[in-house]
Design a protein around this motif. Sequence first.
Motif, short mmCIF file in Angstrom:
data_model
loop_
_atom_site.label_atom_id
_atom_site.label_comp_id
_atom_site.label_asym_id
_atom_site.label_seq_id
_atom_site.Cartn_x
_atom_site.Cartn_y
_atom_site.Cartn_z
N SER A 12 13.07 5.61 7.07
CA SER A 12 13.12 5.44 5.61
C SER A 12 11.69 5.48 5.05
O SER A 12 10.71 5.33 5.79
N VAL A 13 11.59 5.63 3.74
CA VAL A 13 10.27 5.62 3.09
C VAL A 13 9.59 4.29 3.35
O VAL A 13 8.39 4.23 3.65
N ASP A 14 10.37 3.19 3.28
CA ASP A 14 9.77 1.87 3.54
C ASP A 14 9.21 1.77 4.95
O ASP A 14 8.14 1.17 5.16
N GLU A 15 9.91 2.33 5.90
CA GLU A 15 9.40 2.28 7.29
C GLU A 15 8.10 3.07 7.42
O GLU A 15 7.17 2.66 8.12
N ILE A 16 8.04 4.20 6.73
CA ILE A 16 6.80 4.99 6.76
C ILE A 16 5.67 4.20 6.11
O ILE A 16 4.55 4.13 6.63
N LEU A 17 5.98 3.56 4.98
CA LEU A 17 4.93 2.79 4.30
C LEU A 17 4.44 1.65 5.18
O LEU A 17 3.23 1.40 5.29
N ASP A 18 5.37 0.95 5.84
CA ASP A 18 4.97 -0.14 6.74
C ASP A 18 3.99 0.37 7.80
O ASP A 18 3.00 -0.27 8.12
N GLU A 19 4.29 1.55 8.32
CA GLU A 19 3.46 2.11 9.38
C GLU A 19 2.07 2.47 8.85
O GLU A 19 1.05 2.13 9.44
N VAL A 20 2.04 3.17 7.72
CA VAL A 20 0.74 3.68 7.26
C VAL A 20 -0.14 2.56 6.69
O VAL A 20 -1.37 2.64 6.76
N LEU A 21 0.50 1.52 6.16
CA LEU A 21 -0.31 0.45 5.56
C LEU A 21 -1.07 -0.37 6.60
O LEU A 21 -2.01 -1.09 6.26
N LYS A 22 -0.70 -0.24 7.87
CA LYS A 22 -1.45 -0.92 8.93
C LYS A 22 -2.93 -0.49 8.91
O LYS A 22 -3.79 -1.22 9.36
N ASP A 23 -3.17 0.72 8.44
CA ASP A 23 -4.54 1.26 8.51
C ASP A 23 -5.17 1.44 7.13
O ASP A 23 -6.13 2.20 6.99
N GLU A 24 -4.63 0.73 6.16
CA GLU A 24 -5.12 0.91 4.79
C GLU A 24 -6.63 0.68 4.70
O GLU A 24 -7.34 1.42 4.00
#
Length: 260
Positions: free
Chosen positions: A64-76
């Motif tokens: 899902s979009v939320d799962e992608i966001l969770d993943e990418v925000l680890k490296d914000e």
Amino acid sequence: MKQGLIFNIQRYSVHDGGGIRTLIFLKGCPLRCPWCSNPESRKKVEPTTWIKNGRTEKIGDWRSVDEILDEVLKDEIFYRTSGGGVTLSGGEVLLQSEFAGECLKELKKLGIHTAIETTGCFPVERLKEITPYIDQVLFDLKIMEQSEAQRIIGIDPERVRENFDYLLKQKQLQVIPRIPLIPGYTTSEANIQRMIEFLTVRQIKEVHLLPFHQYGSSKYDYLGWEYTMRDVETLSQNEISEIQDKFEAVNIAANIDGLE
Ligand code: SF4
């Protein structure tokens, strides 16, 4: 919420856009580039399997979009300190344009730099839906002669031109042409000349060159597919420099950015 089929997520990349980036690879591509180093991404937007080291593995997970966001925000923090962000790659991103659009929109809301990589092989309407949410487009240019492009990779250069020209008119985003250097396909004198004409008419000042490599060859074995490029040698540094010089002779900066 909309889901997308993802076959890889690569963190800490310093290619495919500026700074430190997370690359999200969307599955599905209608083209058939003989040199493709991600053949597991090709064909339909549906999971596939390959046999690696005697074990069957599934390629592609619905996320899902939320799962992608969770993943990418680890490296914000890395995006912010390096001028990086998130790049959607493939496969062909436009094959899942609705999902891509939702991801990009949410990333923009969070103030994260967004890029896509595309071959521009779909009707321009798909690009129009997502362009408001893109900062940078890495636009592949491969074989410029119409009949060869259709015969070899299954792409219509007229459509590519239309998409490219549409993107150039969108002043809020940056378009960087990416040219894979593939012996026997894209590096001929005639093809490079056609590229240069295409780019100079449009006053393009920068391209990225992606030298051919063999890193994807074992994937064809896992998939049980024929790989016709196995005996093709990589380009020497001199050969790459000669191609760079041709672009730079007409004031187009030709940077090496990763490998094709
Ligand atoms: S466009 Fe990219 S993903 Fe699709 S076949 Fe060509 S190299 Fe592979």
